[in-house]
Write a protein that holds these residues in place. Structure first.
Motif, short mmCIF file in Angstrom:
data_model
loop_
_atom_site.label_atom_id
_atom_site.label_comp_id
_atom_site.label_asym_id
_atom_site.label_seq_id
_atom_site.Cartn_x
_atom_site.Cartn_y
_atom_site.Cartn_z
N MET A 13 0.83 -1.21 0.00
CA MET A 13 0.00 0.00 0.00
C MET A 13 0.86 1.26 0.00
N ALA A 14 1.88 1.28 0.89
CA ALA A 14 2.77 2.44 0.95
C ALA A 14 3.52 2.61 -0.36
N ARG A 15 3.89 1.48 -1.02
CA ARG A 15 4.64 1.55 -2.26
C ARG A 15 3.80 2.19 -3.36
N ALA A 16 2.55 1.73 -3.50
CA ALA A 16 1.66 2.29 -4.51
C ALA A 16 1.41 3.77 -4.24
N GLU A 17 1.21 4.11 -2.98
CA GLU A 17 0.94 5.50 -2.61
C GLU A 17 2.11 6.39 -2.96
N ASN A 18 3.34 5.95 -2.66
CA ASN A 18 4.50 6.79 -2.93
C ASN A 18 4.70 7.00 -4.43
N LYS A 19 4.46 5.94 -5.24
CA LYS A 19 4.62 6.09 -6.68
C LYS A 19 3.65 7.12 -7.24
N GLU A 20 2.48 7.22 -6.64
CA GLU A 20 1.47 8.16 -7.12
C GLU A 20 1.73 9.58 -6.62
N THR A 21 2.27 9.70 -5.43
CA THR A 21 2.37 11.03 -4.81
C THR A 21 3.77 11.64 -4.90
N ALA A 22 4.77 10.88 -5.33
CA ALA A 22 6.13 11.42 -5.41
C ALA A 22 6.15 12.65 -6.31
N GLY A 23 6.80 13.70 -5.84
CA GLY A 23 6.86 14.95 -6.59
C GLY A 23 7.96 14.95 -7.63
N PRO A 24 8.04 16.02 -8.42
CA PRO A 24 9.04 16.10 -9.49
C PRO A 24 10.49 15.98 -9.00
N ALA A 25 10.81 16.57 -7.86
CA ALA A 25 12.18 16.50 -7.35
C ALA A 25 12.55 15.08 -6.95
N ALA A 26 11.62 14.38 -6.29
CA ALA A 26 11.88 12.99 -5.89
C ALA A 26 12.03 12.11 -7.13
N ARG A 27 11.21 12.36 -8.15
CA ARG A 27 11.31 11.60 -9.38
C ARG A 27 12.62 11.88 -10.09
N MET A 28 13.04 13.14 -10.09
CA MET A 28 14.31 13.50 -10.70
C MET A 28 15.47 12.83 -9.98
N ALA A 29 15.44 12.80 -8.65
CA ALA A 29 16.50 12.16 -7.88
C ALA A 29 16.59 10.68 -8.21
N ALA A 30 15.43 10.01 -8.32
CA ALA A 30 15.42 8.58 -8.62
C ALA A 30 15.96 8.32 -10.02
N THR A 31 15.52 9.12 -10.99
CA THR A 31 15.97 8.94 -12.38
C THR A 31 17.47 9.21 -12.51
N LEU A 32 17.93 10.30 -11.90
CA LEU A 32 19.34 10.65 -11.98
C LEU A 32 20.21 9.61 -11.30
N ALA A 33 19.78 9.12 -10.14
CA ALA A 33 20.55 8.10 -9.43
C ALA A 33 20.71 6.86 -10.29
N LYS A 34 19.63 6.45 -10.94
CA LYS A 34 19.71 5.25 -11.77
C LYS A 34 20.64 5.46 -12.96
N LYS A 35 20.52 6.61 -13.62
CA LYS A 35 21.36 6.87 -14.79
C LYS A 35 22.84 6.95 -14.41
N LEU A 36 23.15 7.61 -13.31
CA LEU A 36 24.55 7.72 -12.89
C LEU A 36 25.09 6.38 -12.41
N ARG A 37 24.22 5.58 -11.78
CA ARG A 37 24.65 4.24 -11.37
C ARG A 37 25.02 3.40 -12.58
N LEU A 38 24.16 3.42 -13.60
CA LEU A 38 24.42 2.64 -14.81
C LEU A 38 25.66 3.15 -15.54
N ARG A 39 25.84 4.47 -15.57
CA ARG A 39 27.03 5.01 -16.24
C ARG A 39 28.31 4.59 -15.53
N ALA A 40 28.20 4.44 -14.19
CA ALA A 40 29.36 4.01 -13.41
C ALA A 40 29.55 2.50 -13.47
N GLY A 41 28.62 1.79 -14.13
CA GLY A 41 28.74 0.35 -14.25
C GLY A 41 28.49 -0.40 -12.97
#
Length: 278
Positions: free
Chosen positions: A1-29
């Motif tokens: 329930m908390a997981r679904a709620e967070n995916k729906e309510t996460a704001g633009p900054a939180a989404r940007m942090a998640a996207t950037l973290a994943k991209k930088l992680r993959l770039r670092a291998g």
């Protein structure tokens, strides 16, 4: 329930942090497990952050900056934006002004001002309010409120004056121990060199005047000598910058201060409630 709620309510900054973290992680291998090991988290925690199943924490953003930020400060900037997103909507416009204030003059009536609340007091107040919020949202709000306390120690020092209507000391939240800890916290704050606390006594109206009868106010003065007033009424808020209106509120605040107990008497009352007085 908390997981679904967070995916729906996460704001633009939180989404940007998640996207950037994943991209930088993959770039670092790095795998999620490898990144987690470097940051002190499990791979599952990294996965939950990247997929927005769990909100990114302030501590995780600090670690992301250390491991993936490469000295850019990008995750530090995102920390401030994520913190703002976690605040109630009515408070977001005011919050940056509070953190940049040179002088704060505060008057609180129904409860201890949020800047001075202990974690347990804040949790009890937020969780017990109406309409109710989820446990996850309550923790986000508590953490955001606690983060505001950095203002007490920022340089240059912010001068903070709090006038509490005495009724705020008697509206109890949590438990008796929660209240004792809150009183102790107020006493400790009152002893700070940059903080003044005064109590507007319950019987002030018996003199024929009570300048505090219209409710709370926050007066903010910036380093550039700009002044604004922040008011909350129920679930609504207003930020006032018109000089004439601000002057009226400042005059009212000065009157409230004149009707309040002096700082030494006020500290004595708080210490008595905390069980520290004689």
């Amino acid at each position: 329930m908390a997981r679904a709620e967070n995916k729906e309510t996460a704001g633009p900054a939180a989404r940007m942090a998640a996207t950037l973290a994943k991209k930088l992680r993959l770039r670092a291998g790095l795998t999620q497990e490898q990144l987690g090991a470097r940051m002190g988290y499990s791979g599952a925690a990294i996965s939950a952050m990247e997929t927005l199943a769990q909100p990114v924490s302030d501590e995780m953003l600090v670690k992301l900056e250390e491991v993936l930020g490469d000295g850019t400060g990008i995750f530090d900037e995102l920390r401030e934006l994520v913190r703002l997103e976690r605040l109630p909507a009515l408070f977001r416009e005011y919050a940056p002004l509070e953190q940049k204030a040179a002088t704060l003059s505060l008057f609180s009536v129904q409860n201890v001002h949020g800047l001075f609340q202990t974690e347990e007091y804040a949790r009890a107040q937020i969780a017990g309010g109406y309409p109710p919020v989820s446990d996850q949202r309550a923790e986000e709000l508590v953490n955001a409120r606690m983060a505001r306390k950095a203002l007490f120690d920022k340089e240059p020092l912010c001068l903070i004056e709090l006038i509490l209507d005495e009724s705020a000391l008697h509206h109890k939240f949590g438990s008796e121990e929660t209240m004792r800890e809150q009183y102790r916290c107020l006493a400790e704050c009152a002893r700070r060199k940059n903080v003044t606390i005064q109590i507007l006594p319950l019987g002030v109206g018996l003199t024929g005047e009570n300048a505090g009868d219209r409710g709370m106010m926050n007066l903010v003065e910036t380093a550039e000598n700009d002044r604004v007033v922040y008011l909350e009424i129920g679930d609504e808020s207003v930020l006032i910058s018109d000089p004439a209106k601000v002057r009226t509120y400042a005059q009212r605040y000065a009157k409230i201060r004149a009707q309040a107990l002096d700082p030494r008497e006020s500290l004595g009352l708080i210490e008595q409630l905390a069980g520290e007085g004689t």
